[in-house]
Structures are given as structure tokens and as C-alpha cells.
Design an enzyme around this catalytic site. Structure first.
Site, mmCIF file in Angstrom:
data_model
loop_
_atom_site.group_PDB
_atom_site.id
_atom_site.type_symbol
_atom_site.label_atom_id
_atom_site.label_comp_id
_atom_site.label_asym_id
_atom_site.label_seq_id
_atom_site.Cartn_x
_atom_site.Cartn_y
_atom_site.Cartn_z
ATOM 1 C CB CYS A 26 -0.983 0.012 1.169
ATOM 2 S SG CYS A 26 -2.241 -1.256 0.987
ATOM 3 C CG HIS A 76 -13.728 8.851 -9.887
ATOM 4 N ND1 HIS A 76 -14.965 8.474 -9.408
ATOM 5 C CD2 HIS A 76 -13.362 7.916 -10.783
ATOM 6 C CE1 HIS A 76 -15.336 7.355 -10.017
ATOM 7 N NE2 HIS A 76 -14.378 6.989 -10.850
ATOM 8 C CD GLU A 137 -8.220 -0.082 2.734
ATOM 9 O OE1 GLU A 137 -8.015 0.986 3.328
ATOM 10 O OE2 GLU A 137 -7.432 -1.038 2.780
#
Length: 151
Positions: A26, A76, A137
């Protein structure tokens, strides 16, 4: 004290992030299809002349708050911790027309949910309390915020 009802509305948004200094995958820029459940608590309106009679809060009103504060901001976008060297990467992406969001925390689900709680609480009507948030998530990983853990 009775008659408290919890009302939940669910939202989803696509957001990218990278965790600076993290020791796993990550640390690379990647994205999630986040699912956010927002639960508020209050008493249904008892005034029969009120257009919202029988409601704790109009789902539409709750939607407006969460859309304006969270979904429209994070959807986004790619989120970076502005207190790290990722700020350079963020500037480069912005220069290339990307939607970049700089926050003053590490953009983990845990820290995002704390940020979301703070933002939603300021917008709720006086008689409504934020009960909990759940930020998913992935299908198997989520962070939760509960008011009674944070009194």
C-alpha cells in the site's frame, strides 16, 4: 429517554491513495471501491404538521450532507498525506490534471473515518447525533467509528 431510532444510509466512492513509509504494497498508489455506512440516532418527529413527521431525519437530507462533505470530495480523487514527500508526487499529478486531495493525516481507513466523523457531526441538525460510521475498504476489511468510544 425512549424512542431513539438509528437510521443508516450507505454510500460508495472510488478513491486512490498511497501510504507513505508503509512496509507493504500500500505504499504504492492504488485505489479502493470504498463503501461508507453512516448511522445517526434520534427520535422520530412527533409534530403531525411537520412534513418530516415520523422521520428521524429525511434520508435525502442525510444524503446531501454526506455527499457534500465526503463523497463528492473523495470520489475519483487520489489522497496523499501532505506532511510527507508524497506532496511532490501530488503536485506532479495535479500538474497533469489529476484530482488530488492533500490531507494532514495518513490516509488509512482508520484516519479517514475519524476525519469523516468530524465533518459529518458539524453538519447534522441539533437533535440528531452521529452514532457510527463504517468505512469498508475491501470486502473483508473495514474501519468503524462509534460515538460511545469517543465520548
Amino acid at each position: 429517554m425512549g424512542n431513539n431510532i438509528r437510521i443508516t444510509k450507505q454510500f460508495s466512492f472510488e478513491t486512490g491513495h498511497a501510504l507513505y513509509g508503509y512496509d507493504g504494497k500500500c505504499k504504492n498508489v492504488h485505489g479502493h471501491s470504498y463503501k461508507l455506512s453512516v448511522t445517526v440516532i434520534g427520535k422520530p418527529i412527533t409534530d403531525t404538521s411537520n412534513v418530516k413527521y415520523g422521520m428521524v431525519i429525511d434520508f435525502g437530507d442525510l444524503k446531501k450532507i454526506v455527499k457534500e462533505e465526503i463523497v463528492n470530495v473523495f470520489d475519483h480523487a487520489t489522497v496523499f498525506n501532505k506532511n510527507t514527500p508524497h506532496v511532490e508526487l501530488a503536485k506532479e499529478l495535479e500538474n497533469r490534471g489529476h484530482n488530488v486531495l492533500l490531507v494532514d493525516y495518513q490516509p488509512t481507513s482508520e484516519m479517514m473515518v475519524l476525519d469523516f466523523a468530524k465533518k459529518i457531526k458539524t453538519r447534522l441538525p441539533k437533535h440528531i447525533a452521529l452514532h457510527s460510521l463504517k468505512l469498508q475498504e475491501t470486502d473483508s476489511s473495514f474501519a468503524e467509528w462509534y460515538s460511545y468510544d469517543n465520548n
